[in-house]
Design a protein around this motif. Structure first.
Motif, short mmCIF file in Angstrom:
data_model
loop_
_atom_site.label_atom_id
_atom_site.label_comp_id
_atom_site.label_asym_id
_atom_site.label_seq_id
_atom_site.Cartn_x
_atom_site.Cartn_y
_atom_site.Cartn_z
N VAL A 1 -29.20 23.82 -15.48
CA VAL A 1 -29.21 24.60 -14.25
C VAL A 1 -28.92 23.77 -13.00
O VAL A 1 -28.17 24.19 -12.11
CB VAL A 1 -30.61 25.28 -14.14
CG1 VAL A 1 -30.96 25.56 -12.71
CG2 VAL A 1 -30.65 26.54 -14.99
N ALA B 1 -30.59 31.66 -12.77
CA ALA B 1 -29.24 31.30 -13.20
C ALA B 1 -29.25 30.63 -14.56
O ALA B 1 -28.22 30.12 -15.01
CB ALA B 1 -28.59 30.39 -12.17
N ALA C 1 -25.93 29.36 -16.50
CA ALA C 1 -25.82 27.89 -16.49
C ALA C 1 -25.63 27.37 -17.90
O ALA C 1 -24.82 26.47 -18.15
CB ALA C 1 -27.06 27.28 -15.84
N ARG D 1 -22.29 27.86 -19.06
CA ARG D 1 -21.31 26.93 -18.50
C ARG D 1 -21.17 25.66 -19.34
O ARG D 1 -20.11 25.08 -19.42
CB ARG D 1 -21.77 26.54 -17.09
CG ARG D 1 -20.71 26.68 -16.02
CD ARG D 1 -21.32 26.41 -14.66
NE ARG D 1 -22.01 25.12 -14.65
CZ ARG D 1 -21.65 24.08 -13.92
NH1 ARG D 1 -20.59 24.16 -13.13
NH2 ARG D 1 -22.33 22.97 -13.95
N ILE D 2 -22.31 25.25 -19.93
CA ILE D 2 -22.25 23.98 -20.68
C ILE D 2 -21.99 24.19 -22.16
O ILE D 2 -21.84 23.23 -22.90
CB ILE D 2 -23.53 23.13 -20.48
CG1 ILE D 2 -24.78 23.89 -20.97
CG2 ILE D 2 -23.68 22.71 -19.03
CD1 ILE D 2 -25.99 23.02 -21.11
N TYR E 1 -25.57 23.15 -11.49
CA TYR E 1 -24.91 24.43 -11.26
C TYR E 1 -25.41 25.06 -9.95
O TYR E 1 -24.64 25.50 -9.13
CB TYR E 1 -25.20 25.31 -12.47
CG TYR E 1 -24.63 26.71 -12.48
CD1 TYR E 1 -23.31 26.96 -12.12
CD2 TYR E 1 -25.42 27.76 -12.90
CE1 TYR E 1 -22.81 28.25 -12.17
CE2 TYR E 1 -24.93 29.06 -12.96
CZ TYR E 1 -23.62 29.30 -12.59
OH TYR E 1 -23.14 30.58 -12.65
N VAL E 2 -26.73 25.08 -9.75
CA VAL E 2 -27.26 25.76 -8.56
C VAL E 2 -27.98 24.85 -7.57
O VAL E 2 -28.36 25.30 -6.49
CB VAL E 2 -28.21 26.93 -8.92
CG1 VAL E 2 -27.45 28.11 -9.42
CG2 VAL E 2 -29.25 26.50 -9.91
#
Lengths: 358, 501
Positions: free
Chosen positions: B277, B341, B345, B348-349, B280-281
């Protein structure tokens, strides 16, 4: 701790074979509630004891015959309570049991703020009308596996199954509690309670009777103090307040001592004062209206229905119960559906025949 | 083409005899043209819900605009013996709205009017397609909101929330959908309208509203919902606490509850989750911590100050390695942003991830986490863990790559093992996402044949022909026997009457 499961399964199986109606019963403290009592009594009090209770899980599991007093004492020792504040309606000789409490589905003063019996039921084991032991829900807060059968049991008046044990969510006791008293006519009390309920105030109970409104504040000390400042009124000390709420919950005040039939009208909180002959006592922020009245059943039922609710003949003579019916009549489709659901659990109609509509 | 069918507990019905042309012709008679979709490119958009691993093309899609159309579709399908799958916004995570290959997909998304909002009674009456967040937005002017806040609340519909008994980040204090819905108007497959509940606090007879909520579209279709609105708390504040071990974090969760506090939210994330996370955020999470807790308090300013003080004391005592209290609304939202998120997140990975939803008693959290760590090695897959810790609801996110042969199968086996362990630890296979299509096999682990049979009887009490969402939520006895769930219930083999192969 005592377990009767096996004995009961056998009893129900033989009853299913012979068609013998059964009425399971704890202390009998709610025998007055509902239609006529029928069937051979199966006393649940021999099946008792707290099975599991861990305060940090906020869950208690106990056998159906456990007395409510025992459960409340165990919770109180850990600073917790039953959030729905159930009425006991029992005395030493006929102590209320957990099973009866769930079956009756009656909630007390905290209902409007904390939730009803069904809101706290997490899981339940029962024996159905053919002697099968079934387990629904569980001991965790969130559980959406399978239909939510355990909540359906709250208020089913023993018509669906014989409860073995029940798991309930419990709540911490509020850190602080006090009650405020106001002089107020009924229409103003209803208006005021609804206005207050729309604000983030820690109101946990209300009762209006004889032009006097009492509200209870519960929560963090700071929140209760701030709300007291904001609302005004005359403060009742903790002890006097607690005594009042207990007396209303158990229906031990003068209002409930009358000779006339006692009706329970469940209506939207904003329903204006109901124009019915008799005395009224109002709880749950305006949603629950007790009516002590000799008025015709039909006029009372019509008034409740017009307000968007329903009327139950809560305490009355057997004759009147027979004549007027205890529970509000159901629309045709609904009644048929409820009967089909009863049939799913109790195909031979053994359990508490006639106590509800079923 | 009139077809009489009968719902059965033992075996799934065969609907392959449904005559598509006849169905479309009959539906065209009762619906405006734009409400009926039948071209493959139109149907494609409805082939899955948010659990996109499972896809299926329906025979037709109906975009109902009002209750009479819903009734007409249900009556038509009832007469023709055609399955109906109701769908809200399609954000469900268990495949509950996965279409039936021989059925109609009935979308309620166009029924999105807020019919009535009464700020004094604190009730909103809405159509099923109204988005969860839209209710709170409409109520905001009155200082009110709709409390259940599933993570998909921007998009998910109230009808779907009712079908799934949706939860959210704040349900420990404010309850699930079942605690916040007062009334539902339902239409049965036969086209009957039944009102469950009312605007009072209880209704006469058995509490069928409680039964209908979370019934995953198997019992009836909801056409109108009355929800309870809650006064918006004056203030909310969040504590972000780090722990050096997951055990101490789990102990802290229990200690907060034992101290008599019901936090508005109590969430936990493990190191893998925060690591996914943070880049990402940039929520400001402590990446050294093995686990972090997010503890929220809400209420009046006085109340929050008192509760935050009490929670701090408990967290300190439980060995939090660092502790931060949000000092502004912006900072509170930033702390939450990371938790909220977590799913994207992880997306994304990792090319794919699979989200689980078991619930366990809180005291078993550390044990579960250790077991999951061991499973990561066993299945050679990574797993990030986010929990609704306050109510023991776990969302392990198993990361995989569907393009690599065998990874999806290993992922499913990993997930199944987590669910079986959830049941063994005294919990459940699904806390809030529902059984749907996805976890139907796991139901065989949690329930006995007698219990499943009872569910089937209840289904038949509403839907005797078994047309509403067949093949979901409640497995047939045959399926359980075939899966070899081998759930030994009270010392007896399940489904002894059925063959195993």
């Amino acid at each position: 701790m005592d377990d009767r499961t096996q004995q009961w399964i056998e009893r129900i199986r033989s009853a299913a074979a012979s068609g013998q109606a059964l009425r399971w019963r704890g202390g009998g403290s709610k025998d007055f509630y509902g239609q006529a009592l029928a069937g051979e009594i199966l006393d649940t009090r021999g099946h008792c004891g707290i099975i599991a209770y861990e305060p940090s899980e906020l869950v208690i599991t106990a056998r159906s015959g456990t007395s409510l007093k025992e459960i409340e004492a165990a919770l109180a020792a850990a600073g917790q309570m039953l959030g729905f504040e159930p009425p006991h309606f029992g005395k030493e000789s006929n102590n209320a049991t957990l099973g009866g409490c769930i079956a009756a589905g009656l909630s007390g003063p905290r209902r409007a703020s904390a939730g009803a019996v069904r809101d706290f039921v997490l899981g339940l084991r029962l024996i159905d009308g053919v002697g099968r032991m079934l387990n629904f829900g569980g001991q965790v807060m969130k559980n959406v596996a399978g239909f939510d059968v355990s909540r359906l049991m709250a208020g089913s008046l023993g018509t669906l199954g014989l409860f073995l044990d029940i798991s309930l969510k419990v709540l911490p006791k509020p850190r602080s509690e006090l009650s405020l008293r106001f002089e107020m006519p009924q229409h103003k009390a209803i208006e005021t309670l609804n206005r207050w309920a729309g604000k983030p105030l820690p109101i946990s109970a209300s009762c209006w009777v004889a032009d006097e409104l009492v509200v209870r504040l519960s929560g963090a000390r700071a929140a209760v103090d701030a709300a007291r400042q904001q609302l005004g009124g005359e403060t009742l000390d903790a002890e006097a307040g607690a005594a009042c709420w207990m007396a209303w919950r158990e229906q031990q005040t003068d209002f409930f001592a009358g000779e006339l039939p006692l009706w329970r009208l469940s209506v939207p909180s904003v329903a204006p004062p109901l124009d019915l002959h008799g005395e009224q006592l109002i709880e749950w922020g305006g949603s629950l209206r007790w009516l002590s009245s000799g008025a015709a059943a039909e006029s009372i039922r019509n008034a409740a229905a017009q307000a968007g609710g329903h009327a139950t003949l809560f305490r009355a003579s057997e004759d009147l119960k027979q004549e007027a019916g205890v529970f509000h009549p159901l629309p045709h489709h609904m009644l048929a559906l409820q009967r089909r659901i009863k049939h799913c659990f109790d195909p031979h109609g053994l359990f508490n025949p006639g106590r509800m509509y079923l | 083409m009139t077809k009489q069918r009968q719902h059965q507990a033992a075996q799934e019905q065969d609907f392959s005899d449904v005559d598509r042309a006849a169905l479309l012709a009959e539906l065209a008679c009762v619906l405006p043209q734009h409400a009926l979709l039948s071209a493959p490119e139109e149907l494609k958009a409805y082939e899955c819900d948010a659990l996109s691993a499972y896809r299926c093309m329906p025979l037709a899609v109906v975009l109902a605009e009002n209750e009479p159309q819903v009734i007409a579709v249900l009556q038509t399908c009832h007469r023709l013996g055609v399955p109906v799958v109701a769908r809200g916004a399609g954000t469900g995570l268990s495949g509950g709205a996965l279409p039936h290959p021989h059925g109609v997909l009935l979308s309620l998304a166009k029924m999105k009017k807020i019919l009535h909002l009464d700020p004094v009674a604190r009730i909103a009456v809405v159509q099923p397609g109204v988005r969860n967040l839209a209710i709170s937005e409409a109520a905001a002017a009155h200082g009110l909101y709709y409390a259940p806040d599933p993570s998909s609340q921007i998009a998910c519909s109230i009808g779907g929330n009712v079908a799934e008994n949706a939860g959210g980040l704040h349900c420990l204090k404010y309850g699930l959908t079942v605690h916040n819905v007062l009334r539902a108007r339902i239409v049965t497959i036969g086209g009957e309208i039944i009102e469950l509940g009312n605007h009072a606090l209880d209704a006469a007879g058995l509490d069928l509203l409680a039964l209908a909520i979370g019934s995953e579209g198997l019992l009836a279709v909801v056409t109108e919902v009355s929800v309870k609105l809650t006064p918006k708390p004056e203030l909310a504040q969040l504590i972000l606490a780090s722990f050096r071990t997951v055990e101490t974090a789990a102990d802290a969760v229990a200690a907060i509850i034992a101290a008599g506090i019901i936090p508005a939210g109590l969430e936990m994330m493990d190191k893998q989750a925060t690591a996914a996370v943070e880049p990402y955020v940039h929520a400001g999470y402590d990446l050294e911590a093995e686990a972090i807790l997010l503890c929220e308090s809400d209420g009046t300013a006085e109340e929050v100050a008192e509760e935050i003080g009490a929670m701090r004391a408990v967290l300190d005592r439980c060995g939090a390695s660092s502790l931060r209290v949000s000092t502004s609304e912006a900072e509170r939202l930033k702390f939450w942003a990371g938790r909220k998120a977590a799913f994207p997140a992880v997306g994304r990975i990792s090319p794919d991830y699979y989200c689980m939803d078991g619930t366990i008693p809180k005291k078993r959290l550390a044990e579960m986490l250790k077991a999951i760590a061991a499973m990561e090695k066993k299945y050679q897959l990574r797993c990030a863990n986010v929990f609704h810790a306050g109510d023991g609801n776990l969302h392990p996110l198993i990361m995989y790559d569907a393009a690599i042969a065998g990874e999806l199968q290993r992922t499913e086996a990993f997930g199944a093992e987590i669910l079986e362990l959830s049941v063994r630890l005294g919990g459940t296979i699904t806390g809030e996402h529902g059984v749907g299509y996805e976890k139907i096999g796991a139901m065989c682990v949690q329930f006995s044949a007698d219990e499943l049979e009872l569910f089937h009887r209840l289904k038949a009490a509403f839907d005797p022909q078994g047309l509403l969402n067949p093949g979901k939520a409640v497995p047939t006895l045959h399926r359980c026997a075939e899966l070899g769930g081998m759930h030994v219930h009270h010392g007896a083999l399940p489904f002894p009457e059925l063959e195993r192969f």
